[in-house]
Design an enzyme around this catalytic site. Structure first.
Site, PDB file in Angstrom:
ATOM      1  N   SER A 146       4.832  -7.786   2.594  1.00 27.35           N
ATOM      2  CA  SER A 146       5.229  -8.124   1.300  1.00 27.35           C
ATOM      3  C   SER A 146       6.804  -7.673   1.185  1.00 27.35           C
ATOM      4  CB  SER A 146       4.438  -7.548  -0.013  1.00 27.35           C
ATOM      5  OG  SER A 146       4.136  -6.267   0.432  1.00 27.35           O
ATOM      6  N   HIS A 175       2.070 -14.384   3.589  1.00 25.83           N
ATOM      7  CA  HIS A 175       1.868 -13.427   2.392  1.00 25.83           C
ATOM      8  C   HIS A 175       1.012 -13.788   1.381  1.00 25.83           C
ATOM      9  CE1 HIS A 175       3.992 -11.221  -1.052  1.00 25.83           C
ATOM     10  NE2 HIS A 175       3.015 -10.367  -0.342  1.00 25.83           N
ATOM     11  N   GLU A 185       2.309 -17.330   0.290  1.00 24.74           N
ATOM     12  CA  GLU A 185       3.929 -17.944   0.825  1.00 24.74           C
ATOM     13  C   GLU A 185       3.794 -17.997   2.441  1.00 24.74           C
ATOM     14  OE1 GLU A 185       6.416 -15.545  -2.653  1.00 24.74           O
ATOM     15  OE2 GLU A 185       5.842 -14.302  -0.872  1.00 24.74           O
ATOM     16  N   ASN A 243       8.055 -12.317  -5.522  1.00 24.35           N
ATOM     17  CA  ASN A 243       8.853 -10.912  -5.511  1.00 24.35           C
ATOM     18  C   ASN A 243      10.497 -11.194  -5.926  1.00 24.35           C
ATOM     19  OD1 ASN A 243       6.420  -9.592  -5.658  1.00 24.35           O
ATOM     20  ND2 ASN A 243       6.678  -8.952  -3.600  1.00 24.35           N
TER      21      ASN A 243
HETATM   22  N1  LIG Z   1      -2.245  -4.415  -1.667  1.00 20.66           N
HETATM   23  C1  LIG Z   1      -1.575  -5.208  -1.794  1.00 20.66           C
HETATM   24  O1  LIG Z   1      -1.239  -5.610  -3.179  1.00 20.66           O
HETATM   25  C2  LIG Z   1      -0.751  -6.093  -1.112  1.00 20.66           C
HETATM   26  C3  LIG Z   1      -0.217  -7.494  -1.175  1.00 20.66           C
HETATM   27  C4  LIG Z   1       0.455  -8.361  -0.391  1.00 20.66           C
HETATM   28  C5  LIG Z   1       0.895  -7.771   0.853  1.00 20.66           C
HETATM   29  N2  LIG Z   1       0.097  -6.493   1.340  1.00 20.66           N
HETATM   30  C6  LIG Z   1       0.571  -6.126   2.596  1.00 20.66           C
HETATM   31  O2  LIG Z   1      -0.618  -6.042   3.454  1.00 20.66           O
HETATM   32  C7  LIG Z   1      -0.672  -5.106   4.282  1.00 20.66           C
HETATM   33  C8  LIG Z   1      -1.798  -4.376   4.078  1.00 20.66           C
HETATM   34  O3  LIG Z   1      -1.927  -3.770   2.938  1.00 20.66           O
HETATM   35  P1  LIG Z   1      -3.239  -3.557   2.279  1.00 20.66           P
HETATM   36  O4  LIG Z   1      -3.104  -3.211   0.769  1.00 20.66           O
HETATM   37  O5  LIG Z   1      -4.437  -4.111   2.786  1.00 20.66           O
HETATM   38  O6  LIG Z   1      -3.186  -1.805   2.994  1.00 20.66           O
HETATM   39  P2  LIG Z   1      -4.532  -0.889   3.271  1.00 20.66           P
HETATM   40  O7  LIG Z   1      -3.988   0.543   3.376  1.00 20.66           O
HETATM   41  O8  LIG Z   1      -5.567  -1.220   2.292  1.00 20.66           O
HETATM   42  O9  LIG Z   1      -5.183  -1.463   4.703  1.00 20.66           O
HETATM   43  C9  LIG Z   1      -4.235  -1.233   5.713  1.00 20.66           C
HETATM   44  C10 LIG Z   1      -5.268  -1.077   6.876  1.00 20.66           C
HETATM   45  O10 LIG Z   1      -4.631  -1.314   8.114  1.00 20.66           O
HETATM   46  C11 LIG Z   1      -5.142  -0.381   9.036  1.00 20.66           C
HETATM   47  N3  LIG Z   1      -4.152   0.215  10.038  1.00 20.66           N
HETATM   48  C12 LIG Z   1      -2.914   0.807   9.760  1.00 20.66           C
HETATM   49  N4  LIG Z   1      -2.210   0.670  10.940  1.00 20.66           N
HETATM   50  C13 LIG Z   1      -2.919  -0.081  11.704  1.00 20.66           C
HETATM   51  C14 LIG Z   1      -2.621  -0.235  13.088  1.00 20.66           C
HETATM   52  N5  LIG Z   1      -1.527  -0.063  13.678  1.00 20.66           N
HETATM   53  N6  LIG Z   1      -3.403  -1.157  13.896  1.00 20.66           N
HETATM   54  C15 LIG Z   1      -4.433  -1.539  13.128  1.00 20.66           C
HETATM   55  N7  LIG Z   1      -4.996  -1.146  12.063  1.00 20.66           N
HETATM   56  C16 LIG Z   1      -4.013  -0.378  11.207  1.00 20.66           C
HETATM   57  C17 LIG Z   1      -5.585   1.022   8.101  1.00 20.66           C
HETATM   58  O11 LIG Z   1      -6.565   1.641   8.729  1.00 20.66           O
HETATM   59  C18 LIG Z   1      -6.331   0.008   6.952  1.00 20.66           C
HETATM   60  O12 LIG Z   1      -7.470  -0.135   7.179  1.00 20.66           O
HETATM   61  C19 LIG Z   1       0.730  -4.424   3.972  1.00 20.66           C
HETATM   62  O13 LIG Z   1       1.841  -4.875   4.959  1.00 20.66           O
HETATM   63  C20 LIG Z   1       1.127  -4.740   2.586  1.00 20.66           C
HETATM   64  O14 LIG Z   1       2.425  -4.504   2.428  1.00 20.66           O
HETATM   65  C21 LIG Z   1      -0.220  -5.751   0.270  1.00 20.66           C
END
Ligand SMILES: NC(=O)c1ccc[n+]([C@@H]2O[C@H](COP(=O)([O-])OP(=O)(O)OC[C@H]3O[C@@H](n4cnc5c(N)ncnc54)[C@H](O)[C@@H]3O)[C@@H](O)[C@H]2O)c1
Length: 507
Positions: free
Chosen positions: A123, A144, A156, A194
């Site tokens: 993001s 995204h 996106e 954003n």
């Molecule tokens: N949560 C939101 O609102 C949101 C919105 C848009 C984008 N994002 C993006 O999406 C991505 C994930 O966010 P999230 O909220 O789902 O996070 P989260 O913490 O809920 O999940 C991340 C997962 O990735 C796993 N992980 C971490 N490093 C790893 C690796 N090297 N290999 C494999 N698995 C790995 C973790 O164990 C975890 O289960 C981030 O880049 C975040 O910026 C999040």
């Protein structure tokens, strides 16, 4: 990679909130999904939870039992990178860390086929920087999604500096197949949503902390009732939580090399330090009990006897609306070109504060109050006084505006009240995004309505109010504050001068 490729097998790496949501909509769309997570058992647990989500949908009659079984059968938790071989697209939704994302894609490249698309759900990081770890950076694109993925029906599709056109085409087709609206943009800080969302919070903070012209609740009420936002900026900050939104604000400001349009406020840093994070801790701009904001009363209405009212506005229609409002309240309207000595002067300026409007109308500021007429007078009336307004006239203005039972919010002198300046800022930033070629006007509006839930896209909002009026509001804000954040985008100025819609597509 020339055309969009058909996606039969999708890899999802990182099965947290976002990865699980992406897997859900992909499996529902008939795509086989391989789930991988660094934490042992996490992928299997995500698959099991999705099964429960679908069972819940089936129980409510929103999915049939056969579709549930078919979707469950499409989820394949895996335990190693090697099992991603054969995927048509791999989407990463791992931790938001540039090093981790680069390392993941570099490790996946030799495993997956040469035409496999590597998509990142980042993001805030640069898609181009993530791709730089790959020997074939052209296969990497941004994808995204928003949280929660199944409900936020926009994604996106981001082209990095080296992304091949077929990658965007593949992700665009995949998004549509999964029931989401793809919006295409180039890799740039904040992408579309954003970036476009910067105006709402920063302008609200400018009004509250920069000028102490209004309280957070006043700003929220004005923007909800006058413009139709579902939530005011301070309610939104409380919902998102300051530990999430403050760093995003800072980061986008820095990434645009301290562009004044995105300048955050010292107030957020201070409140973050104080632990006033928002709804999740029970204290933010509002106090929360059992997850609900404790209601704050409307400002009390003073008692004032009817007196003659002289009206003046930047639009003849506004003057007519004010005159009829005064008559409906049973107060006499003065129709002479100049006010009598006893008259309350009720002004409806565009982009000016009361001080500047009184000067333009050449009347005594002590007898002046102003009301924001740009959004109509039906749902809420925002009353503004200037530092010289006599208390008796301020009270009379408040009582008059409240006479019809419409709620009134009184604020201090502010160029463009609350709603005019905030909307003008939002429209101006959207025009800049179009000017920078980040996305098409139609995609900017779709991204903002679906991603931020605004009542209209910012460009459609600018059209509804009139691009020339937006330019005027910004010009008057610039004149009074001298702040370069209000300089009008050339894209906006040009369309206002040509009388074109902000959604007009250039030949
Ligand atoms: N949560 C939101 O609102 C949101 C919105 C848009 C984008 N994002 C993006 O999406 C991505 C994930 O966010 P999230 O909220 O789902 O996070 P989260 O913490 O809920 O999940 C991340 C997962 O990735 C796993 N992980 C971490 N490093 C790893 C690796 N090297 N290999 C494999 N698995 C790995 C973790 O164990 C975890 O289960 C981030 O880049 C975040 O910026 C999040």
């Amino acid at each position: 990679m020339a055309d969009a490729r058909i996606v039969n097998v999708l890899g999802v790496v990182g099965t947290g909130a976002m990865g699980a949501g992406i897997a859900q909509i992909a499996a529902q769309a008939g795509i086989a999904v391989r789930l991988l997570d660094a934490r042992p058992g996490a992928a299997a647990s995500a698959a099991q939870k999705l099964g429960e989500v679908w069972a819940g949908l089936a129980a409510k009659g929103r999915m049939n039992p056969e579709a549930v079984e078919a979707a469950k059968a499409r989820l394949h938790p895996i335990a190693s990178d090697a099992e991603l071989a054969g995927c048509d697209v791999v989407i990463e939704a791992i931790v938001e860390d540039l090093g981790a994302k680069k390392a993941l894609f570099a490790a996946l490249e030799p495993i997956v086929g040469t035409d496999c698309v590597l998509a990142t759900n980042t993001s805030s990081l640069s898609v181009t920087a993530i791709a730089a770890s790959c020997t074939a950076p052209g296969r990497v694109g941004g994808f995204h999604f928003f949280n929660p993925v199944p409900l936020m029906k926009v994604v996106e599709v981001i082209d990095g500096a080296l992304t091949e056109p077929a990658v965007g085409a593949t992700l665009t087709a995949l998004a549509t197949r999964m029931g989401h609206r793809p919006v295409r943009c180039i890799d740039s800080p904040g992408f579309i949503v954003n970036h476009a969302g910067r105006g709402f919070g920063t302008e609200a903070l400018r009004i509250v902390a920069g000028e102490s012209a209004a309280r957070p609740v006043d700003v929220d009420r004005a923007l909800r009732d006058q413009v139709g936002f579902r939530m005011g900026p301070f309610e939104l900050l409380d919902l998102t939580a300051l530990d999430v939104s403050q760093p995003v604000m800072e980061s986008i400001y820095r990434q645009y090399h301290e562009e004044p349009r995105y300048r955050p406020s010292w107030l957020l840093r201070q409140r973050l330090d104080a632990g006033l994070l928002g709804r999740k801790v029970g204290r933010g701009f509002y106090a929360y009990r059992d997850g609900k904001a404790e209601p704050l009363p409307e400002q009390s209405v003073p008692v004032a006897a009817p007196r003659p009212v002289w009206v003046w506005g930047d639009d003849p229609d506004w003057e007519a609306a004010l005159a009829s409002m005064v008559r409906d309240a049973g107060w006499p309207v003065e129709t002479a070109s100049r006010p009598s000595d006893a008259a309350l002067c009720l002004l409806a300026p565009l982009g000016d504060d009361v001080t500047a409007a009184a000067q333009r109308a050449r009347i005594d500021p002590a007898r002046c109050v102003a009301v924001d007429a740009l959004f109509g007078l039906a749902k809420r009336r925002v009353l503004m006084t200037n530092p010289a307004t006599h208390a008796e006239f301020a009270a009379a203005g408040h009582a008059l505006l409240a006479a019809g039972g419409v709620p009134v919010t009184r604020i201090k002198d502010s160029p463009g009240f609350v709603a005019q300046r905030t909307v003008a800022t939002i429209v101006n930033i959207a025009c800049d995004i179009a000017q920078q070629g980040v996305a098409t006007p139609a995609d900017i509006d779709a991204a903002v309505t679906l991603g931020l839930g605004y009542p209209k896209g910012p460009l459609a909002l600018g059209d509804a109010l009139g691009p020339a009026r937006i330019v005027t509001i910004l010009a008057r804000l610039s004149a009074l504050t001298g702040d370069p954040r209000y300089r009008a985008s050339p894209w906006l100025r040009r369309r206002a001068a040509l009388g074109l819609s902000l959604l007009h597509v250039e030949a």
